[in-house]
Design a protein around this motif. Structure first.
Motif, PDB file in Angstrom:
ATOM      1  N   PRO A   1     -13.562  64.710  30.590  1.00 25.33           N
ATOM      2  CA  PRO A   1     -13.257  63.490  31.334  1.00 25.33           C
ATOM      3  C   PRO A   1     -12.111  63.728  32.317  1.00 25.33           C
ATOM      4  CG  PRO A   1     -12.261  63.362  29.172  1.00 25.33           C
ATOM      5  CD  PRO A   1     -12.993  64.685  29.234  1.00 25.33           C
TER       6      PRO A   1
ATOM      7  N   VAL B   1      -9.817  60.851  33.467  1.00 26.30           N
ATOM      8  CA  VAL B   1      -9.005  60.289  32.385  1.00 26.30           C
ATOM      9  C   VAL B   1      -7.851  61.229  32.035  1.00 26.30           C
ATOM     10  CG1 VAL B   1      -9.010  59.514  29.993  1.00 26.30           C
ATOM     11  CG2 VAL B   1     -10.980  59.037  31.455  1.00 26.30           C
ATOM     12  N   TRP B   2      -8.170  62.486  31.814  1.00 25.33           N
ATOM     13  CA  TRP B   2      -7.132  63.443  31.431  1.00 25.33           C
ATOM     14  C   TRP B   2      -6.129  63.668  32.562  1.00 25.33           C
ATOM     15  CZ3 TRP B   2     -10.316  67.803  28.525  1.00 25.33           C
ATOM     16  CH2 TRP B   2     -10.777  67.267  27.312  1.00 25.33           C
TER      17      TRP B   2
ATOM     18  N   ASP C   1      -4.343  55.508  32.675  1.00 24.52           N
ATOM     19  CA  ASP C   1      -5.753  55.647  32.318  1.00 24.52           C
ATOM     20  C   ASP C   1      -6.551  54.886  33.364  1.00 24.52           C
ATOM     21  OD1 ASP C   1      -8.314  55.589  31.261  1.00 24.52           O
ATOM     22  OD2 ASP C   1      -7.656  55.204  29.204  1.00 24.52           O
TER      23      ASP C   1
ATOM     24  N   ARG D   1      -9.452  54.108  33.581  1.00 22.80           N
ATOM     25  CA  ARG D   1     -10.457  53.196  33.042  1.00 22.80           C
ATOM     26  C   ARG D   1      -9.910  51.789  32.840  1.00 22.80           C
ATOM     27  NH1 ARG D   1     -11.980  56.713  27.893  1.00 22.80           N
ATOM     28  NH2 ARG D   1      -9.684  56.673  27.877  1.00 22.80           N
TER      29      ARG D   1
ATOM     30  N   ALA E   1     -14.714  55.924  34.922  1.00 23.13           N
ATOM     31  CA  ALA E   1     -14.057  57.229  34.765  1.00 23.13           C
ATOM     32  C   ALA E   1     -14.654  58.247  35.712  1.00 23.13           C
ATOM     33  CB  ALA E   1     -14.188  57.712  33.322  1.00 23.13           C
TER      34      ALA E   1
ATOM     35  N   ALA F   1     -14.748  61.272  25.556  1.00 25.56           N
ATOM     36  CA  ALA F   1     -14.193  60.013  26.071  1.00 25.56           C
ATOM     37  C   ALA F   1     -15.037  58.823  25.633  1.00 25.56           C
ATOM     38  CB  ALA F   1     -14.088  60.062  27.593  1.00 25.56           C
TER      39      ALA F   1
END
Length: 216
Positions: free
Chosen positions: A22, A25-26, A35, A37, A44, A110
């Motif tokens: 992801p 996200v990371w 984040d 999301r 994402a 994720a």
């Protein structure tokens, strides 16, 4: 189970796991403490990363997402023992692209909630059919330049893939034509909510600076 099928199975698993990384996200959490999301379209993917964090995060996320589709297809078949350009070779490469894209859409790392697969699909197309990939990139850039809709640009680029394979390159291999159609349909499926917003005139545009819309 034949050796080829075993290799295909483990290769597809490896491609899926790579696709499952992801990136947005990371990257957002590591370097920005955010984040993605939880902001923007809550997606994402690279587009939402551009929207929420700007080009400094969007560009590397986009590049890595493309590599997620490109690397498995270029690396894994080299150790399969299959004859290059044989039907088995082509089936393996196509299976790897699809596995990587599915990994991006439903990432095990994720919670199986990922992006919409455009960048990872592009990486796979670059590996399987670079000429068609070039046309897709040109179509995306041209449509985005005039509309500023990432989603509409992505849909046009997805449609350009099978059309270019059939009409421009006159691809003789049915498996590659079928692959182009399937990948195109996958992009349209993941963008079904965007299509609805485009029809209703509710889709947001994105500025060239990177922030401002386009829910891809």
């Amino acid at each position: 189970m034949t050796a080829t099928l075993v290799y295909l199975t483990f290769g597809a698993i490896a491609a899926y796991l790579m696709g499952s990384i992801p990136t947005s996200v990371w990257w957002g959490k590591k370097f920005f403490g955010i984040d993605v999301r939880q902001h923007g379209s809550h997606n994402a993917g690279a587009t939402n990363t551009f929207r929420v964090l700007g080009p400094k995060a969007g560009v590397p996320v986009l590049a890595i997402d493309i590599l997620k589709g490109f690397l498995p297809v270029r690396v894994i078949p080299n150790f399969s023992g299959l004859v290059v350009d044989s039907p088995e070779w082509m089936w393996l490469r196509i299976a790897l692209v699809l596995a990587a894209v599915i990994g991006h859409l439903y990432p095990v790392f994720a919670g199986f909630k990922g992006g919409k697969g455009v960048a990872t699909s592009l990486g796979g197309i670059l590996a399987v059919h670079p000429g068609a990939a070039g046309i897709c990139i040109a179509v995306f850039a041209l449509v985005f330049l005039f509309t500023r809709y990432v989603s509409f640009s992505s849909l046009c680029a997805a449609l350009a893939f099978p059309l270019s394979v059939v009409l421009v390159f006159q691809e003789p291999a049915p498996v590659k034509v079928g692959f182009a159609i399937v990948l195109c349909l996958m992009v349209f499926w993941t963008h079904r909510t965007n299509i609805d917003r485009l029809i209703k005139g509710e889709e947001k545009r994105m500025s060239l600076a990177g922030r401002g819309g386009g829910s891809a």
